[in-house]
Design an enzyme around this catalytic site. Sequence first.
Site, PDB file in Angstrom:
ATOM      1  CD  GLU A 127       4.224   0.909   6.913  1.00 20.62           C
ATOM      2  OE1 GLU A 127       5.041   1.170   7.799  1.00 20.62           O
ATOM      3  OE2 GLU A 127       3.907   1.769   6.060  1.00 20.62           O
ATOM      4  CD  GLU A 128       3.024   4.229   3.903  1.00 22.56           C
ATOM      5  OE1 GLU A 128       3.126   4.838   4.981  1.00 22.56           O
ATOM      6  OE2 GLU A 128       3.985   4.003   3.157  1.00 22.56           O
ATOM      7  CG  ASP A 184       8.703  -0.074   5.049  1.00 25.24           C
ATOM      8  OD1 ASP A 184       8.821   0.670   4.064  1.00 25.24           O
ATOM      9  OD2 ASP A 184       7.699  -0.087   5.782  1.00 25.24           O
ATOM     10  CG  HIS A 241       5.569   8.990   3.636  1.00 28.00           C
ATOM     11  ND1 HIS A 241       5.167   8.977   4.947  1.00 28.00           N
ATOM     12  CD2 HIS A 241       5.668   7.685   3.280  1.00 28.00           C
ATOM     13  CE1 HIS A 241       5.063   7.718   5.370  1.00 28.00           C
ATOM     14  NE2 HIS A 241       5.366   6.920   4.360  1.00 28.00           N
ATOM     15  CG  ASP A 258      -0.164   0.048   2.541  1.00 34.77           C
ATOM     16  OD1 ASP A 258       0.796  -0.736   2.693  1.00 34.77           O
ATOM     17  OD2 ASP A 258      -0.492   0.867   3.428  1.00 34.77           O
TER      18      ASP A 258
END
Length: 510
Positions: A189-190, A218, A468, A124
């Site tokens: 996850e986000e 990650d 991000h 995701d």
Amino acid sequence: MIFHISLIMLFLDAGSSSFSGSLSLEEKRLFQYIDEHQDEFVQNLAEWVAVESDSIQPQLRGEVTRMMKIAAARLQDLGAKTTLVDIGVQQLPDGQNISLPPVILAKLGEDPLKPTVCFYGHVDVMPAKIEDGWKTRPYILTEIDGNFYGRGTTDNKGPVLAWINALSTYINLNIDLPVNIKFLIEGMEESGSNGLEELIQKEKDCFFSNVDYIVISDNLWLTTKKPALTYGTRGNACFSVEVSGGEKDLHSGGVGGIINEPMSDLIALLDSLVNSSGCILIPGIYDDVIPLTEEEMKQYEQIEFDLQEYKANIGVKKILYDTKEEIFSHLWRLPSLSIHGIEGAFYEPGIKTVIPSRVTGKFSIRQVPHMDLSKVEHQVKEYLENVFSKRKSPNKLMVSMQMGAMPWVANIDDPQYEAAKKAIKRVFNQDPDMIRDGSTIPIARMFQDITEKSVLMFPLGAADDGEHSQKEKISRSNYINGTKVFASFLLEISKLHKELQKASNLKTVT
Ligand SMILES: *[C@@H]1O[C@H](CO)[C@@H](O)[C@H](O)[C@H]1NC(C)=O
Ligand SMILES: *[C@@H]1O[C@H](CO)[C@@H](O)[C@H](O)[C@H]1NC(C)=O
Ligand SMILES: *[C@@H]1O[C@H](CO)[C@@H](O)[C@H](O)[C@H]1NC(C)=O
């Protein structure tokens, strides 16, 4: 002509093998295959980036689920036994329930003589819109100067694919996979990994029972050029401190000078937490922090670090410390306290002579091993109550810990750190920076606590990848060379694991 070309290739080959140390025949074949199949690997990344698997916006949940199915199909094609596990629903703030995307559990190989490596990743992504200021279309992979731009390239689709590429290289070359491999891939996850902890709990004695090593890719290197391995993260304890006075907001013309104002109390409380040298003033807060060892100090010395560049990156003229050793120990090894905001305060532009009746300050402590969360909570409350009582204010004080995430630290002598160092050395011809992360990555600690297995954080992206951000990218070198590093890691960990097993068998015999 042809003769000439093959001679040059021979020279190149000799050059590259002395560069990488002594590569085994297997490694040479693996690396060559990876180089020759770059375009295919890039094409896979483009296909994955094209899926808007944003887990934050509920209306895109279908895309996240579609992404999970694509990733699962890829693993299934490679021969992995793959299941999509339903993990229930998410309750939205408006009370609606929407289903969570399934989690992928996949496994390939069940040879009891081989170690079992479990890779964790997520597919995701954070939201991305061209209007946010992207120079390229966020869901169309675009290569500029050796960098692939697009949402999810570094966080985390690129690294997940690098692991899958490494696996597919073994399979396509018909080279016996040196380990049993498992994948746990999630799609929330986000958004905070909803439902994951429960799943790991549930699978502790099933999926995880024969896992020896857990690998997470990650996070990022410390710099743009030098690979890194991460062996620790700080925790985070978030506090709110509320001071309330009368029933309603008042006017400074009407009552200013005759009451104790909640805001003045709160400012005094917040100001008592940390001094201008960055020292936390709460008594006892440093008591349980493990002292820095000489070995760590040596590691810090080896890390290449450009202080000027770092300052320019964060946009700050002066930092509290002058040496990289002090900076690293304050970022990774010592707790810090930051003040984040005040709720209920007047903050709009202009003048408003209000006296707010109730204000809430927010601050957090990034805590480190072996600070105990409940002890920290107690120390904070006791200290603030003490500071407050000295003010003899009739207002009401309420301190609470809103959230507490634990720090994580791994043993760098663990075989998987050794194996990862060797793999990096083979591909990049340098030793990795051994780093910690000043922020909080709860997943590492969660795996460690629940499964009690060794966890390695094995980053693939470089410091300037901009996860991000509107410039998220991964470089071709990190993606392709990263695939080689992961392929090599599987060989190295299986070798080390076998040596360890032999050693422990010998011990039991004697
Ligand atoms: C959503 O799910 C929760 C529990 O999972 C349940 O208590 C609640 O009633 C559900 N809400 C709706 C609108 O269905
Ligand atoms: C901050 O507190 C520490 C520990 O008490 C002290 O050593 C330091 O001098 C203080 N700094 C300032 C600017 O007061
Ligand atoms: C991998 O790294 C080597 C050495 O740093 C570099 O020469 C090569 O171009 C990189 N590979 C790719 C595909 O970028």
